[in-house]
Write an enzyme that holds these catalytic residues in place. Sequence first.
Site, PDB file in Angstrom:
ATOM      1  N   PRO A 230       0.810  -1.210   0.000  1.00 52.50           N
ATOM      2  CA  PRO A 230       0.000   0.000   0.000  1.00 52.50           C
ATOM      3  C   PRO A 230       0.847   1.266   0.000  1.00 52.50           C
ATOM      4  CG  PRO A 230      -0.703  -1.525   1.718  1.00 52.50           C
ATOM      5  CD  PRO A 230       0.587  -2.025   1.181  1.00 52.50           C
ATOM      6  N   GLU A 231       0.630   2.104  -0.955  1.00 58.11           N
ATOM      7  CA  GLU A 231       1.180   3.450  -0.930  1.00 58.11           C
ATOM      8  C   GLU A 231      -0.010   4.372  -0.701  1.00 58.11           C
ATOM      9  OE1 GLU A 231       4.461   4.770  -2.855  1.00 58.11           O
ATOM     10  OE2 GLU A 231       5.070   2.899  -3.785  1.00 58.11           O
TER      11      GLU A 231
ATOM     12  N   HIS B 172      -3.728 -14.903   8.427  1.00 58.20           N
ATOM     13  CA  HIS B 172      -3.202 -13.531   8.525  1.00 58.20           C
ATOM     14  C   HIS B 172      -4.284 -12.472   8.711  1.00 58.20           C
ATOM     15  CE1 HIS B 172       0.543 -15.358   7.504  1.00 58.20           C
ATOM     16  NE2 HIS B 172       0.167 -15.636   6.279  1.00 58.20           N
TER      17      HIS B 172
END
Length: 284
Positions: A2-3, A91
């Site tokens: 993620p940016e 996760h």
Amino acid sequence: MPELPEVETTLRGVAPFVCHAAVREVIIRQARLRREIPDSLAEIEGRRIIGAGRRAKYLLFQVSDGSTLLIHLGMSGSLRVTRPDDEWRKHDHFALSLDNGRQLRLHDPRRFGLVLRLTGPPENHPLLCDLGPEPLEDAFHPEFLRAKCARRAAAIKTVIMDAKTVVGVGNIYASESLFAARIHPLTPANRLGPAKLRALTEAIRDVLTRAIGQGGTTLRDFVQSDGTPGYFAISLAVYGRGGEPCPRCGARIRQSVIAQRSSYWCPKCQRPPANRTTTEKTGR
DNA sequence: ACTGGCTCCTGAGGGC
DNA sequence: TGCCCTCAGGAGCCAG
């Protein structure tokens, strides 16, 4: 990974489902992320989420008790809105069960993410108080960038990835922005003239704006909050394209490691600074 | 004040 | 097919 555009896309995706909802239950399945998820998070049970926002890559959910739930997605994190009885994936480390029949789940294979509860004003928190301006807001302008670069001899790529300069420019968009502005990533920041810095400011804004518009880049780990992938990856001009022809001039795109991060640039469009030897190699 | 290096973690992908 | 190795990367932290 993620940016800023992915984080913004995530925010827009989840906000309608969590805002105004009350928290029924805080579920911590794996507390060991970048930092331990604090037990005090349970204190928001029974409280309402009254707002959702973002500062840099930090998602900030305002809680009705005056505290703030901070979530950072790290490298591989994603938030999804699910039903409580949806099967847990490996996760899925953290979730909020909401009174509207939804669940907000954090999935983070590499566990570089962060979940905290801030009791004071978020902007005063150590993680947030030294951050530079948002790249899409007015405070980020060429003159500001010039002042930040004036005394820094570090590579410009390192400087724009430094959150004290400007937030939200991660590795992918750093390469893309420098390509758009025709600046070699190793150029010392203090050797860039006003014209280049103006071009870079605009390039950062433009690249991030386009990415947000396209829903964020999909690489390995990012999935939009509704489960559909983003599509910006097809628009990347140089990132991940070592050895391929430059979309502008056709020269072979180079790849090298700068500050422990892979970097991509066109040797013809982005002239290397003089008096510097680079250990560049042609990518695959 | 800067700068660069290290660290956390797991899955993907390459080589054999 | 399967094992082992390397790499990727956000960002806080630390040493020089």
